[in-house]
Design a protein around this motif. Structure first.
Motif, PDB file in Angstrom:
ATOM      1  N   MET A   1     -11.298  39.253  55.791  1.00  0.00           N
ATOM      2  CA  MET A   1     -11.103  37.761  55.263  1.00  0.00           C
ATOM      3  C   MET A   1     -11.029  36.815  56.618  1.00  0.00           C
ATOM      4  O   MET A   1     -10.738  37.279  57.422  1.00  0.00           O
ATOM      5  N   LYS A   2     -11.638  35.727  56.311  1.00  0.00           N
ATOM      6  CA  LYS A   2     -11.723  34.743  57.139  1.00  0.00           C
ATOM      7  C   LYS A   2     -10.812  33.639  57.163  1.00  0.00           C
ATOM      8  O   LYS A   2     -10.271  33.114  56.014  1.00  0.00           O
ATOM      9  N   ARG A   3     -10.391  33.180  58.138  1.00  0.00           N
ATOM     10  CA  ARG A   3      -9.227  32.316  58.263  1.00  0.00           C
ATOM     11  C   ARG A   3      -9.668  30.739  59.231  1.00  0.00           C
ATOM     12  O   ARG A   3     -10.496  31.037  59.998  1.00  0.00           O
ATOM     13  N   LEU A   4      -9.317  29.824  58.629  1.00  0.00           N
ATOM     14  CA  LEU A   4      -9.811  28.687  59.300  1.00  0.00           C
ATOM     15  C   LEU A   4      -8.759  28.299  60.207  1.00  0.00           C
ATOM     16  O   LEU A   4      -7.554  28.063  59.832  1.00  0.00           O
ATOM     17  N   VAL A   5      -8.851  28.147  61.559  1.00  0.00           N
ATOM     18  CA  VAL A   5      -7.982  27.904  62.394  1.00  0.00           C
ATOM     19  C   VAL A   5      -7.837  26.350  62.870  1.00  0.00           C
ATOM     20  O   VAL A   5      -9.142  25.938  63.293  1.00  0.00           O
ATOM     21  N   VAL A   6      -7.013  25.758  62.806  1.00  0.00           N
ATOM     22  CA  VAL A   6      -7.048  24.276  62.946  1.00  0.00           C
ATOM     23  C   VAL A   6      -6.135  23.935  64.343  1.00  0.00           C
ATOM     24  O   VAL A   6      -5.071  24.609  64.677  1.00  0.00           O
ATOM     25  N   GLY A   7      -6.901  23.497  65.427  1.00  0.00           N
ATOM     26  CA  GLY A   7      -6.106  23.431  66.602  1.00  0.00           C
ATOM     27  C   GLY A   7      -6.103  22.140  67.000  1.00  0.00           C
ATOM     28  O   GLY A   7      -5.890  21.046  66.357  1.00  0.00           O
ATOM     29  N   PRO A   8      -6.092  21.936  68.298  1.00  0.00           N
ATOM     30  CA  PRO A   8      -6.019  20.570  68.916  1.00  0.00           C
ATOM     31  C   PRO A   8      -7.184  19.401  68.515  1.00  0.00           C
ATOM     32  O   PRO A   8      -7.162  18.384  69.178  1.00  0.00           O
ATOM     33  N   MET A   9      -8.131  19.963  67.822  1.00  0.00           N
ATOM     34  CA  MET A   9      -9.133  19.006  67.518  1.00  0.00           C
ATOM     35  C   MET A   9      -9.049  18.151  66.499  1.00  0.00           C
ATOM     36  O   MET A   9      -9.594  17.955  65.422  1.00  0.00           O
ATOM     37  N   MET A  10      -7.987  17.207  66.732  1.00  0.00           N
ATOM     38  CA  MET A  10      -7.725  16.202  65.862  1.00  0.00           C
ATOM     39  C   MET A  10      -8.336  15.031  66.172  1.00  0.00           C
ATOM     40  O   MET A  10      -8.556  14.697  67.199  1.00  0.00           O
ATOM     41  N   THR A  11      -8.877  14.107  65.100  1.00  0.00           N
ATOM     42  CA  THR A  11      -9.456  12.719  65.463  1.00  0.00           C
ATOM     43  C   THR A  11      -8.506  11.900  65.949  1.00  0.00           C
ATOM     44  O   THR A  11      -7.171  11.896  65.642  1.00  0.00           O
ATOM     45  N   PRO A  12      -8.739  10.792  66.822  1.00  0.00           N
ATOM     46  CA  PRO A  12      -7.901   9.787  67.282  1.00  0.00           C
ATOM     47  C   PRO A  12      -7.313   9.073  66.222  1.00  0.00           C
ATOM     48  O   PRO A  12      -6.108   8.796  66.268  1.00  0.00           O
ATOM     49  N   GLU A  13      -7.856   8.798  65.128  1.00  0.00           N
ATOM     50  CA  GLU A  13      -7.462   8.002  63.982  1.00  0.00           C
ATOM     51  C   GLU A  13      -6.326   9.000  63.373  1.00  0.00           C
ATOM     52  O   GLU A  13      -5.409   8.519  62.953  1.00  0.00           O
ATOM     53  N   TYR A  14      -6.609  10.390  63.053  1.00  0.00           N
ATOM     54  CA  TYR A  14      -5.504  11.237  62.506  1.00  0.00           C
ATOM     55  C   TYR A  14      -4.300  11.395  63.372  1.00  0.00           C
ATOM     56  O   TYR A  14      -3.179  11.216  62.846  1.00  0.00           O
ATOM     57  N   ASN A  15      -4.453  11.199  64.648  1.00  0.00           N
ATOM     58  CA  ASN A  15      -3.271  11.387  65.482  1.00  0.00           C
ATOM     59  C   ASN A  15      -2.607  10.021  65.378  1.00  0.00           C
ATOM     60  O   ASN A  15      -1.330  10.214  65.531  1.00  0.00           O
ATOM     61  N   GLU A  16      -2.998   9.070  65.484  1.00  0.00           N
ATOM     62  CA  GLU A  16      -2.316   7.689  65.179  1.00  0.00           C
ATOM     63  C   GLU A  16      -1.754   7.728  64.105  1.00  0.00           C
ATOM     64  O   GLU A  16      -0.537   7.195  64.074  1.00  0.00           O
ATOM     65  N   TRP A  17      -2.334   8.095  63.107  1.00  0.00           N
ATOM     66  CA  TRP A  17      -1.658   8.211  61.662  1.00  0.00           C
ATOM     67  C   TRP A  17      -0.640   8.905  61.471  1.00  0.00           C
ATOM     68  O   TRP A  17       0.449   8.495  61.203  1.00  0.00           O
ATOM     69  N   LEU A  18      -0.625  10.122  62.223  1.00  0.00           N
ATOM     70  CA  LEU A  18       0.432  11.019  62.215  1.00  0.00           C
ATOM     71  C   LEU A  18       1.698  10.427  63.122  1.00  0.00           C
ATOM     72  O   LEU A  18       2.941  10.377  62.869  1.00  0.00           O
ATOM     73  N   VAL A  19       1.385   9.813  64.256  1.00  0.00           N
ATOM     74  CA  VAL A  19       2.495   9.389  64.983  1.00  0.00           C
ATOM     75  C   VAL A  19       3.257   8.219  64.238  1.00  0.00           C
ATOM     76  O   VAL A  19       4.468   7.979  64.219  1.00  0.00           O
ATOM     77  N   ARG A  20       2.293   7.374  63.604  1.00  0.00           N
ATOM     78  CA  ARG A  20       2.856   6.000  62.988  1.00  0.00           C
ATOM     79  C   ARG A  20       3.809   6.705  61.818  1.00  0.00           C
ATOM     80  O   ARG A  20       4.908   6.279  61.425  1.00  0.00           O
ATOM     81  N   LYS A  21       3.398   7.690  61.057  1.00  0.00           N
ATOM     82  CA  LYS A  21       3.885   8.358  59.819  1.00  0.00           C
ATOM     83  C   LYS A  21       5.273   8.819  60.131  1.00  0.00           C
ATOM     84  O   LYS A  21       6.314   8.831  59.790  1.00  0.00           O
ATOM     85  N   ILE A  22       5.269   9.510  61.413  1.00  0.00           N
ATOM     86  CA  ILE A  22       6.634  10.167  62.063  1.00  0.00           C
ATOM     87  C   ILE A  22       7.684   8.916  62.454  1.00  0.00           C
ATOM     88  O   ILE A  22       8.882   8.967  62.102  1.00  0.00           O
ATOM     89  N   ASN A  23       7.186   7.902  63.147  1.00  0.00           N
ATOM     90  CA  ASN A  23       7.807   6.761  63.527  1.00  0.00           C
ATOM     91  C   ASN A  23       8.387   5.817  62.508  1.00  0.00           C
ATOM     92  O   ASN A  23       9.213   5.103  62.747  1.00  0.00           O
ATOM     93  N   ASP A  24       7.731   5.809  61.204  1.00  0.00           N
ATOM     94  CA  ASP A  24       8.087   5.244  60.416  1.00  0.00           C
ATOM     95  C   ASP A  24       9.447   5.360  59.666  1.00  0.00           C
ATOM     96  O   ASP A  24       9.849   4.494  59.031  1.00  0.00           O
ATOM     97  N   ASN A  25       9.765   6.593  59.806  1.00  0.00           N
ATOM     98  CA  ASN A  25      11.079   7.343  59.417  1.00  0.00           C
ATOM     99  C   ASN A  25      12.225   6.973  60.249  1.00  0.00           C
ATOM    100  O   ASN A  25      13.390   6.946  59.885  1.00  0.00           O
ATOM    101  N   ILE A  26      11.836   6.230  61.321  1.00  0.00           N
ATOM    102  CA  ILE A  26      13.079   5.762  62.610  1.00  0.00           C
ATOM    103  C   ILE A  26      13.359   4.543  62.099  1.00  0.00           C
ATOM    104  O   ILE A  26      12.250   3.573  62.373  1.00  0.00           O
ATOM    105  N   PRO A  27      14.321   3.871  61.666  1.00  0.00           N
ATOM    106  CA  PRO A  27      14.621   2.393  61.493  1.00  0.00           C
ATOM    107  C   PRO A  27      14.792   1.682  62.769  1.00  0.00           C
ATOM    108  O   PRO A  27      15.404   2.370  63.648  1.00  0.00           O
ATOM    109  N   GLU A  28      14.244   0.702  62.922  1.00  0.00           N
ATOM    110  CA  GLU A  28      14.000  -0.283  63.959  1.00  0.00           C
ATOM    111  C   GLU A  28      15.267  -1.430  63.659  1.00  0.00           C
ATOM    112  O   GLU A  28      15.199  -2.080  62.652  1.00  0.00           O
ATOM    113  N   PRO A  29      15.928  -1.960  64.930  1.00  0.00           N
ATOM    114  CA  PRO A  29      16.442  -2.991  64.666  1.00  0.00           C
ATOM    115  C   PRO A  29      15.879  -4.068  64.264  1.00  0.00           C
ATOM    116  O   PRO A  29      15.032  -4.356  64.952  1.00  0.00           O
ATOM    117  N   SER A  30      16.518  -5.150  63.411  1.00  0.00           N
ATOM    118  CA  SER A  30      15.813  -6.288  63.196  1.00  0.00           C
ATOM    119  C   SER A  30      16.292  -7.343  64.246  1.00  0.00           C
ATOM    120  O   SER A  30      17.298  -7.695  64.649  1.00  0.00           O
TER     121      SER A  30
END
Length: 82
Positions: free
Chosen positions: A1-30
């Motif tokens: 059985m072959k497995r697909l290993v996903v490592g640190p090879m994320m695109t910069p766009e995906y990395n930016e999206w992931l950081v924004r997604k995580i930070n969107d859950n943190i409320p910022e003061p108005s």
């Protein structure tokens, strides 16, 4: 059985999206209606304190008027022409 290993090879766009997604859950003061800490913690006077301050102000005004009237009274006594 072959497995697909996903490592640190994320695109910069995906990395930016992931950081924004995580930070969107943190409320910022108005910053629209922001107040300083001093304004936020300021204690408002009670109704009794407001009435007391008003009374003291009026009392001081009346004391000044009484002093003026007494001075006028003394001046009238000293002036024999009146």
């Amino acid at each position: 059985m072959k497995r697909l290993v996903v490592g640190p090879m994320m695109t910069p766009e995906y990395n930016e999206w992931l950081v924004r997604k995580i930070n969107d859950n943190i409320p910022e003061p108005s910053h629209e209606n922001s107040q300083s800490i001093e304004e936020h913690l300021r204690v408002f006077p009670s109704e009794l304190e407001i009435i007391k301050q008003d009374f003291e102000r009026r009392n001081a005004e009346l004391e000044k008027k009484i002093e003026q009237i007494e001075e006028e009274k003394m001046n009238l006594r000293l002036d024999p022409d009146v």
